[in-house]
Design a protein around this motif. Structure first.
Motif, PDB file in Angstrom:
ATOM      1  N   GLN A  15      42.711 -23.690  29.722  1.00  0.00           N
ATOM      2  CA  GLN A  15      42.829 -22.656  28.687  1.00  0.00           C
ATOM      3  C   GLN A  15      42.181 -23.098  27.379  1.00  0.00           C
ATOM      4  O   GLN A  15      41.448 -22.335  26.748  1.00  0.00           O
ATOM      5  N   ARG A  18      38.304 -23.266  27.734  1.00  0.00           N
ATOM      6  CA  ARG A  18      37.663 -21.943  27.685  1.00  0.00           C
ATOM      7  C   ARG A  18      37.665 -21.379  26.263  1.00  0.00           C
ATOM      8  O   ARG A  18      36.684 -20.757  25.828  1.00  0.00           O
ATOM      9  N   ALA A  19      38.771 -21.595  25.536  1.00  0.00           N
ATOM     10  CA  ALA A  19      38.854 -21.093  24.161  1.00  0.00           C
ATOM     11  C   ALA A  19      37.818 -21.773  23.277  1.00  0.00           C
ATOM     12  O   ALA A  19      37.150 -21.121  22.465  1.00  0.00           O
ATOM     13  N   GLU A  21      35.013 -23.241  24.285  1.00  0.00           N
ATOM     14  CA  GLU A  21      33.676 -22.842  24.722  1.00  0.00           C
ATOM     15  C   GLU A  21      33.346 -21.425  24.289  1.00  0.00           C
ATOM     16  O   GLU A  21      32.171 -21.104  24.052  1.00  0.00           O
ATOM     17  N   SER A  22      34.364 -20.574  24.142  1.00  0.00           N
ATOM     18  CA  SER A  22      34.122 -19.209  23.672  1.00  0.00           C
ATOM     19  C   SER A  22      33.629 -19.197  22.231  1.00  0.00           C
ATOM     20  O   SER A  22      33.013 -18.228  21.785  1.00  0.00           O
ATOM     21  N   GLU A  23      33.905 -20.281  21.492  1.00  0.00           N
ATOM     22  CA  GLU A  23      33.408 -20.420  20.131  1.00  0.00           C
ATOM     23  C   GLU A  23      32.068 -21.170  20.082  1.00  0.00           C
ATOM     24  O   GLU A  23      31.559 -21.479  19.006  1.00  0.00           O
ATOM     25  N   GLY A  24      31.527 -21.478  21.253  1.00  0.00           N
ATOM     26  CA  GLY A  24      30.244 -22.154  21.309  1.00  0.00           C
ATOM     27  C   GLY A  24      30.324 -23.664  21.316  1.00  0.00           C
ATOM     28  O   GLY A  24      29.299 -24.343  21.239  1.00  0.00           O
ATOM     29  N   ASP A 106      44.890 -19.445  18.817  1.00  0.00           N
ATOM     30  CA  ASP A 106      44.158 -19.170  17.572  1.00  0.00           C
ATOM     31  C   ASP A 106      44.467 -20.215  16.507  1.00  0.00           C
ATOM     32  O   ASP A 106      43.587 -20.573  15.706  1.00  0.00           O
ATOM     33  N   SER A 138      33.121 -18.014  13.020  1.00  0.00           N
ATOM     34  CA  SER A 138      32.615 -17.105  14.054  1.00  0.00           C
ATOM     35  C   SER A 138      31.214 -17.460  14.540  1.00  0.00           C
ATOM     36  O   SER A 138      30.766 -16.938  15.560  1.00  0.00           O
ATOM     37  N   ALA A 152      24.137 -19.818  21.688  1.00  0.00           N
ATOM     38  CA  ALA A 152      25.175 -20.825  21.438  1.00  0.00           C
ATOM     39  C   ALA A 152      24.562 -22.170  21.060  1.00  0.00           C
ATOM     40  O   ALA A 152      25.043 -22.841  20.141  1.00  0.00           O
TER      41      ALA A 152
END
Length: 219
Positions: A15, A18-19, A21-24, A106, A138, A152
């Motif tokens: 988890q 992935r979080a 990596e979602s921010e690059g 978050d 962001s 990314a």
């Protein structure tokens, strides 16, 4: 930007990975204290997320060893231990921040972004110089108010150069911060990313220092 995650709980590790990596972020994952200790001591990271309750080697011991050997990467400690004594022990071992399980993802992401900014001497989450604005929360980039779409890896290269804008960064160092441990690194591709950034943001945004590397110049 490259992050080491040392967490033995497979579901939670997935988890968090992935979080991030979602921010690059580029994320390397270690599942026990010995592996985490090795990676943190031999690879360059912009930040580390470290669980304390690890198999093979306790997180506090890992952290103490890093600090004694001169590892300066900011460390966010994760733990199910919620007593004030445990928090003091973690901070005294060299942690920069502390988050007790369970936590909101978050909050972890925000704390990690803040640690990376502070360690680089950039406390403001929105970097502004000349006509360029870079939102570290962001990855959003604008030039003269116009949104610029970056990949990314382009965002990682730009972000690293901005956070280290007061010095020259070599191609090798850049490649170490945009590729993971298990990824084949090719410092020559850094030239490609630099070229793309100049095309999108302006030719003078990144200066080549011959024989040494690159430096951000938003003037």
């Amino acid at each position: 930007m490259r992050v080491l995650l040392v967490e033995d709980e497979a579901v939670l590790a997935g988890q968090v990975q992935r979080a991030l990596e979602s921010e690059g972020r580029v994320v390397d994952v270690a599942r026990d204290g010995e592996e985490g200790s090795f990676l943190g001591s031999t690879e360059p990271y912009d930040a580390i997320v470290l669980d304390l309750g690890l198999p093979k080697k306790d997180g506090n011991a890992v952290l103490r060893d890093w600090r004694e050997s001169g590892i300066k990467a900011p460390v966010l400690v994760l733990t199910a231990r919620d007593s004030w004594r445990d928090k003091v022990a973690g901070l005294d071992s060299g942690a920069d921040d502390y988050l007790t399980k369970p936590f909101q993802m978050d909050e972890l992401l925000a704390r990690l972004r803040a640690l990376i900014r502070r360690s680089s001497g950039q406390p403001n989450p929105v970097f502004k110089q000349g006509g360029l604005e870079f939102d570290t929360r962001s990855g959003r980039v604008t030039v003269e108010g116009e949104l610029v779409q970056l990949t990314a890896q382009e965002t990682n290269v730009l972000g690293y150069l901005i956070l280290n804008k007061d010095r020259v960064v070599s191609r090798t160092e850049l490649s170490e911060h945009v590729y993971g441990y298990d990824t084949e690194r090719d410092s020559n591709t850094i030239e490609v990313f630099i070229g793309r950034l100049r095309k999108k943001l302006g030719q003078k945004i990144i200066v080549t220092i011959r024989g040494r590397g690159y430096q951000f110049d938003g003037s």
